[in-house]
Design an enzyme around this catalytic site. Structure first.
Site, PDB file in Angstrom:
ATOM      1  N   SER A   1       4.361  -2.641  -0.367  1.00  0.00           N
ATOM      2  CA  SER A   1       3.359  -1.723  -1.044  1.00  0.00           C
ATOM      3  C   SER A   1       2.345  -0.654  -0.388  1.00  0.00           C
ATOM      4  O   SER A   1       1.665  -0.476  -0.797  1.00  0.00           O
ATOM      5  CB  SER A   1       2.894  -2.721  -2.308  1.00  0.00           C
ATOM      6  OG  SER A   1       2.279  -3.331  -1.275  1.00  0.00           O
TER       7      SER A   1
ATOM      8  N   LYS B   1      -6.477   1.129   1.455  1.00  0.00           N
ATOM      9  CA  LYS B   1      -5.768   1.069   0.031  1.00  0.00           C
ATOM     10  C   LYS B   1      -6.473   0.694  -1.178  1.00  0.00           C
ATOM     11  O   LYS B   1      -7.240   0.502  -1.145  1.00  0.00           O
ATOM     12  CB  LYS B   1      -5.089   0.246   0.449  1.00  0.00           C
ATOM     13  CG  LYS B   1      -3.412  -0.580  -0.224  1.00  0.00           C
ATOM     14  CD  LYS B   1      -2.814  -1.910   0.435  1.00  0.00           C
ATOM     15  CE  LYS B   1      -1.755  -2.222  -0.783  1.00  0.00           C
ATOM     16  NZ  LYS B   1      -1.251  -3.207  -0.488  1.00  0.00           N
TER      17      LYS B   1
ATOM     18  N   SER C   1       3.369  -6.626   2.841  1.00  0.00           N
ATOM     19  CA  SER C   1       3.073  -4.937   3.160  1.00  0.00           C
ATOM     20  C   SER C   1       2.289  -4.099   3.589  1.00  0.00           C
ATOM     21  O   SER C   1       2.230  -3.332   3.347  1.00  0.00           O
ATOM     22  CB  SER C   1       2.945  -5.517   1.397  1.00  0.00           C
ATOM     23  OG  SER C   1       3.352  -5.417   0.064  1.00  0.00           O
TER      24      SER C   1
HETATM   25  N1  GLN Z   1       7.591  -6.675  -1.582  1.00  0.00           N
HETATM   26  C1  GLN Z   1       6.877  -7.878  -1.775  1.00  0.00           C
HETATM   27  C2  GLN Z   1       6.887  -8.034  -3.490  1.00  0.00           C
HETATM   28  O1  GLN Z   1       7.296  -6.690  -3.926  1.00  0.00           O
HETATM   29  C3  GLN Z   1       5.793  -8.042  -0.620  1.00  0.00           C
HETATM   30  C4  GLN Z   1       4.590  -7.315  -2.184  1.00  0.00           C
HETATM   31  C5  GLN Z   1       3.952  -7.496  -0.885  1.00  0.00           C
HETATM   32  O2  GLN Z   1       3.075  -7.784   0.310  1.00  0.00           O
HETATM   33  N2  GLN Z   1       2.297  -7.272  -1.037  1.00  0.00           N
HETATM   34  O3  GLN Z   1       5.571  -8.889  -4.018  1.00  0.00           O
END
Ligand code: GLN
Length: 508
Positions: free
Chosen positions: A158, A83, A182
């Site tokens: 994400s 990532k 994410s």
């Molecule tokens: N979808 C969640 C957010 O937008 C979690 C994102 C994540 O785990 N980085 O914060």
């Protein structure tokens, strides 16, 4: 099976075995992966940077070492996708934000050092929502990734690029981060395995911070064995991360015994329904079928209720933006990356840099966080949210008195269409209703494939354990996986090209 044309489809364990027996070289495995990337990447856009020069050098070094008979770690020569949130020495790192344009870290994150020590081969940096804020990868400054199972749908986020790359066999292993879901949510939407370890299990040194009381790094893989192998490579104490746990990690693959007789499994009521609305029928059905399978395997299942989980979304959307507003204050146009060319004086430079450099969702969260931390509102919002977080943790503690593992869906729906939730932040935030509580509790959580919708879209089952119970999760997940075939299905993402241009950036 060992013809180079299918090497990219192997699991890491299968490939590592062929590499160790010198039936294939790391270079051949890498070539197979890049051939697959060439074939599907134009449609998927899983990567924002392909690190081919680095990868070819790493693969050659592994092959040379093996030829000389040097001892090598078990995963040596296996391709991994990273990532774009980890600092990689000498390799650009953007967090998929314009504000980090041109940033080349002078050091490696702890997890990158570990990958290098395990002699993994870096395929590239994967696409993600900007600063890990999002559930669809649509918030990337480089444009979205598409779901390999249906190119009109999102891969989740994400860590959507990492999950899509694994699902499409553009890599063998991948890594993500999980602050509110994410790793697990994209793993679920792409039909692969993802594990968020216990808070503190894996070091965040050199991982670009979003919400520091929640962020964790973890594996995204094709099956549970690979997940155990990669977690073993990543976990361990790091004095450079003050939250890093001192406990030495166990050998996670030893947990894969296939034996779960008597395992106490709790189906979390609040994961199946939020504010009176149930999860999608196909998701509910797949989760119930999974419970029935666990019973057949000898587990003892029952429903449990954790009432404070209903406050997880509001609590998270106070705490995470508050932490983000503090963490993202450092991007000022002076220390890193992008600086606005058009400014008269330093204040205007700060303002223009941040205005031009951050995307809309990141700005929304910085504003939310700055507001909830401001004098007069801190007690009403931040402090209150921190108190409710404690209640959520206590609900988990109570549930784990009678259960070894809690289960439920990962995502209330299968992968949604690109654009479907892009203009409705609240709907987007609801994608993480089942995953966020686990981060608030600091607990390990996992997503494994447990079915497909009538349209052929993958559905994930979530497993949650008490702190440091990764072995229990892996054992349960492995027993479930091996009793079925879901992990063997592979996405076939190629379609007639419609003249879309590739957004892949190449190294060098
Ligand atoms: N979808 C969640 C957010 O937008 C979690 C994102 C994540 O785990 N980085 O914060």
């Amino acid at each position: 099976m060992s013809t180079s044309s299918s090497l990219h489809e192997l699991t890491a364990a299968e490939l590592a075995d062929l590499l160790a027996r010198k039936e294939v070289s790391a270079r051949e495995a890498l070539d197979a992966v890049y051939a697959r990337v060439e074939e599907v990447e134009e449609d998927l856009h899983s990567f924002v940077l392909l690190t081919r020069e680095t990868a070819e050098r790493q693969a050659a070094e592994v092959d040379e070492a093996r030829a000389k008979g040097e001892p090598l770690p078990p995963l040596a020569g296996v391709p991994i996708a990273l990532k774009d949130i980890y600092c990689t020495k000498g390799i650009p790192t953007t967090c998929c934000s314009r504000i980090l344009e041109g940033f080349v870290p002078p050091y490696d994150a702890d997890v990158i050092e570990r990958c290098r020590a395990h002699r993994l081969v870096f395929v590239g940096k994967t696409n993600m929502d900007e600063f890990a804020m999002g559930s669809s990868t649509e918030n990337s400054a480089f444009g979205p990734t598409r779901n390999p199972w249906d190119l009109d749908r999102v891969p989740g986020g994400s860590s959507g690029g990492s999950a899509a790359a694994v699902a499409a066999s553009e890599t063998v292993l991948a890594m993500g981060t999980d602050t509110g879901g994410s790793i697990r949510q994209p793993a679920s939407l792409c039909g692969v395995v993802g594990l968020k370890p216990t808070y503190g299990r894996v070091s965040r040194y050199g991982v670009i911070a979003y919400a520091s009381s929640l962020d964790q790094v973890g594996p995204i893989t094709k099956d549970v064995r690979d997940c155990a192998l990669l977690l073993g490579a990543l976990a361990g104490h790091d004095p450079r991360d003050s939250t890093s746990l001192p406990d030495p990690p166990p050998n996670y693959t030893r947990a894969l015994t296939g034996e779960i007789k008597g395992l106490r499994v709790g189906l979390v009521k609040e994961f199946m329904e939020y504010q009176g609305v149930g999860v999608a029928p196909e998701v509910a059905e797949a989760v119930k079928a999974a419970i029935a399978r666990f019973e057949e395997l000898g587990a003892v299942c029952r429903e449990v209720s954790l009432p404070h989980l209903n406050y997880s979304i509001p609590v998270y959307y106070i705490l995470a933006p508050a932490e983000a507003s503090s963490n993202l204050a450092r991007y000022d146009g002076v220390q890193y990356g992008y600086r606005s060319a058009d400014a008269d004086g330093i204040i205007e430079m700060y303002r223009n840099t941040r205005n031009e450099g951050f995307g809309a969702e990141v700005k929304r969260r910085i504003m939310l966080g700055t507001y909830t931390l401001s004098a007069g509102y801190y007690d009403a919002y931040y402090l209150k949210a921190a108190q409710v977080r404690t209640l959520i943790r206590r609900d988990f503690d109570a549930a784990f008195e009678d259960c070894d593992v809690l289960v439920g869906p990962v995502s209330p729906t299968v992968a949604f269409r690109l654009g479907e939730k892009a203009d409705d932040p609240v709907q987007m935030y609801l994608s993480d209703v089942c995953t966020i509580p686990v981060n608030l509790g600091g607990l390990p959580g996992m997503s494994i494939p447990c079915g497909f919708s009538p349209d052929g879209l993958p559905i994930g089952l979530q497993l949650v354990g008490p702190p440091l119970a990764e072995e229990t999760l892996l054992r349960a997940a492995h027993a479930f996986e091996q009793s079925g075939q879901f992990h063997r299905r592979r996405a076939v993402p190629v379609r007639q090209r419609k003249g879309r241009r590739s957004a892949v950036v190449r190294e060098g």
